[in-house]
Design an enzyme around this catalytic site. Structure first.
Site, PDB file in Angstrom:
ATOM      1  N   PHE A 111       0.810  -1.224   0.000  1.00  0.00           N
ATOM      2  CA  PHE A 111       0.000   0.000   0.000  1.00  0.00           C
ATOM      3  C   PHE A 111       0.841   1.270   0.000  1.00  0.00           C
ATOM      4  O   PHE A 111       0.368   2.346  -0.369  1.00  0.00           O
ATOM      5  CB  PHE A 111      -0.971  -0.008   1.191  1.00  0.00           C
ATOM      6  CG  PHE A 111      -0.392   0.424   2.511  1.00  0.00           C
ATOM      7  CD1 PHE A 111      -0.611   1.703   2.995  1.00  0.00           C
ATOM      8  CD2 PHE A 111       0.347  -0.455   3.284  1.00  0.00           C
ATOM      9  CE1 PHE A 111      -0.105   2.105   4.225  1.00  0.00           C
ATOM     10  CE2 PHE A 111       0.853  -0.075   4.510  1.00  0.00           C
ATOM     11  CZ  PHE A 111       0.636   1.220   4.988  1.00  0.00           C
ATOM     12  N   LYS A 112       2.112   1.154   0.386  1.00  0.00           N
ATOM     13  CA  LYS A 112       2.969   2.341   0.417  1.00  0.00           C
ATOM     14  C   LYS A 112       3.122   2.960  -0.974  1.00  0.00           C
ATOM     15  O   LYS A 112       3.414   4.143  -1.107  1.00  0.00           O
ATOM     16  CB  LYS A 112       4.345   1.983   0.986  1.00  0.00           C
ATOM     17  CG  LYS A 112       4.326   1.290   2.356  1.00  0.00           C
ATOM     18  CD  LYS A 112       3.761   2.172   3.443  1.00  0.00           C
ATOM     19  CE  LYS A 112       3.576   1.437   4.755  1.00  0.00           C
ATOM     20  NZ  LYS A 112       4.759   1.247   5.537  1.00  0.00           N
ATOM     21  N   ASP A 113       2.922   2.157  -2.021  1.00  0.00           N
ATOM     22  CA  ASP A 113       3.002   2.688  -3.384  1.00  0.00           C
ATOM     23  C   ASP A 113       1.966   3.781  -3.631  1.00  0.00           C
ATOM     24  O   ASP A 113       2.167   4.660  -4.466  1.00  0.00           O
ATOM     25  CB  ASP A 113       2.766   1.572  -4.418  1.00  0.00           C
ATOM     26  CG  ASP A 113       3.964   0.642  -4.544  1.00  0.00           C
ATOM     27  OD1 ASP A 113       5.098   1.115  -4.410  1.00  0.00           O
ATOM     28  OD2 ASP A 113       3.753  -0.556  -4.774  1.00  0.00           O
TER      29      ASP A 113
END
Length: 486
Positions: free
Chosen positions: A109-111
């Site tokens: 999810f950091k993307d």
């Protein structure tokens, strides 16, 4: 829109200044002076794609960016680096909806935020006439590091240094970082845990003498961690997107409420959801899901935050955190700067603080390692859907919440990573005999059982050349940074 400090409201910055600084001079974090209200009705938002929705939300927070600048950032961030045109699919499996935030290059999810942060920084630097080289200091529990490296590698005018716990990430996570190309990248394994790395990085930001010395050499520090408001704001978008997709799929009608369960470590992901609710998104309840490092569960149960406890290395390593930085923002919105400063001082000096517990739109739940394994196995048996270990913590927590409360509000599980990042533990959950197998061999087995191809970004990762072999003691992080930059 002005941004103010969580410990001192007289510390102010524009959005671009807050993004560049990353953290307040007193160690506090930047928050919006006032959380804005969504200025478009939900009936209009339903018809927008992810990029269009991102613009409608970001324009309310980044008010010193022009429309052209914001759209430039959005177009470059959410492009073909994501393997689906939806960017964030919402899929129904069993009794819940899964918001898949792992379709970017680094499978986590950091993307969603780190694909856009470098573009924010580039424009913010130009807007504020910054000619110094920006040094991005980042601590990671596994996922932020690779996503930040991917975002900043090769970006002119920047260097990025990532610190990760040498023995506290999965084999895939480690190789994703240590094989990173780019002359401006540096990756360091530390002999310690994520909290050690995060504390050291935050102390560097507040070291005025060091900052002045490096400023004279032409460097300016900033952060890609979720302490940076430029990381937090883009995450609000996918909560709105989940809601519009739930309407399209017939789960709810306009105005109905949703619940969200979020696997939580540093509290940034769930805080973005809280901001969405404050903006007017119809959310009934958030479940903050923890693993065996259940400091947040205890906090929401008792009002006591206590990091003085055993640190557990678990199969959901990105949640192996005892100091949840973004909780400071939540505190400030609820108890104000003066009390927040008192709490943060106590946390630093004594490792604990207490507030008056009150009913909140957020409650805590947790799952043990055994419950996490069982959760993966159970959902797979029922639906053939394979979750990663962090999503499984959230799913197990949701099942506990539902059993206790009988709350039948439609539930969205925020799925934060691909199972391919944690292949061995996922496959062990499906069959204990896999515990003896090599993690990279098991990828092919995971492909068979899940029906999902091995993502291109990690195919053959075990054969890639390791480019970063740096290891340092946790107390030497500051010295390493100085040495690297000199």
């Amino acid at each position: 829109m002005q941004y103010i400090g969580t410990r001192d409201k007289t510390i102010t910055a524009t959005a671009s200044q807050a993004i560049l600084k990353g953290i307040c001079s007193d160690g506090g974090l930047f928050i919006p002076e006032e959380i804005p209200q969504m200025d478009k009705p939900l009936s209009e938002l339903i018809n927008l794609d992810y990029k269009e929705l991102a613009y409608e939300i970001l324009k309310l927070y980044l008010t010193d960016f022009t429309e052209q600048e914001l759209k430039y950032c959005i177009e470059n961030a959410y492009d073909t680096k994501f393997d689906t045109s939806e960017i964030v699919p919402l899929v129904k499996k069993g009794d819940a909806y899964f918001l898949e935030l792992f379709h970017g290059k680094t499978l986590a999810f950091k993307d969603m935020a780190l694909s856009i942060l470098p573009y924010f920084m580039k424009i913010a630097a130009k807007k504020n006439h910054i000619e110094k080289e920006i040094v991005i200091l980042t601590a990671t529990s596994g996922d932020t590091g690779k996503a930040a490296l991917e975002g900043f590698a090769g970006v002119e005018g920047t260097k990025i240094i990532v610190f990760f716990p040498e023995d506290g990430v999965s084999p895939v996570q480690k190789l994703q970082m240590t094989t990173q190309e780019g002359k401006n990248t540096c990756v360091v394994g530390i002999k310690g845990n994520f909290d050690d790395a995060q504390s050291a990085v935050k102390s560097i930001f507040t070291d005025k003498e060091l900052s002045e010395t490096l400023e004279q050499k032409g460097y300016l520090f900033s952060s890609a961690n979720s302490i940076n408001i430029g990381r937090l704001v883009p995450q609000i978008v996918y909560y709105y997107y989940a809601y519009t997709q739930a309407i399209k799929q017939g789960a709810i009608t306009v105005g109905d409420k949703l619940n969200f369960t979020v696997p939580t470590g540093n509290f940034g992901d769930i805080l973005a959801g809280y901001y969405a609710k404050c903006m007017g998104l119809p959310v009934n309840h958030f479940i903050c899901a923890s693993n065996d490092n259940k400091v947040l569960y205890d906090f929401f149960e008792t009002g006591v935050y206590n990091k003085n406890r055993t640190f557990h290395v678990t199969i959901s390593p990105s949640m192996d955190i005892l100091i949840s930085s973004n909780l400071e923002r939540f505190l400030c919105h609820n108890i104000g700067q003066e009390k927040t400063k008192e709490c943060m001082t106590k946390l630093q000096q004594e490792g604990t603080y207490q507030i008056n517990r009150k009913e909140s739109e957020i409650s805590g739940e947790y799952a043990t390692e055994q419950e996490t394994y069982q959760s993966i196995q159970k959902l797979y048996k029922e639906t053939k859907y394979v979750m990663d270990t962090h999503t499984a913590v959230a799913y197990a927590a949701y099942q506990k919440y539902k059993k206790q409360t009988k709350d039948n509000t439609p539930m969205v599980i925020v799925s934060t990573a691909s199972p391919y990042k944690f292949t061995k533990d996922v496959m062990t959950a499906l069959d204990e005999k896999n515990q003896k197998e090599d993690a990279f061999v098991l990828m092919k087995e995971l492909e068979k059982v899940s029906g999902v191809k091995i993502p291109a970004s990690i195919q053959g990762i075990e054969t890639r050349k390791v480019l970063h072999n740096n290891v340092c003691e946790k107390q030497d992080i500051k010295n390493f940074v100085c040495s690297f930059l000199s």
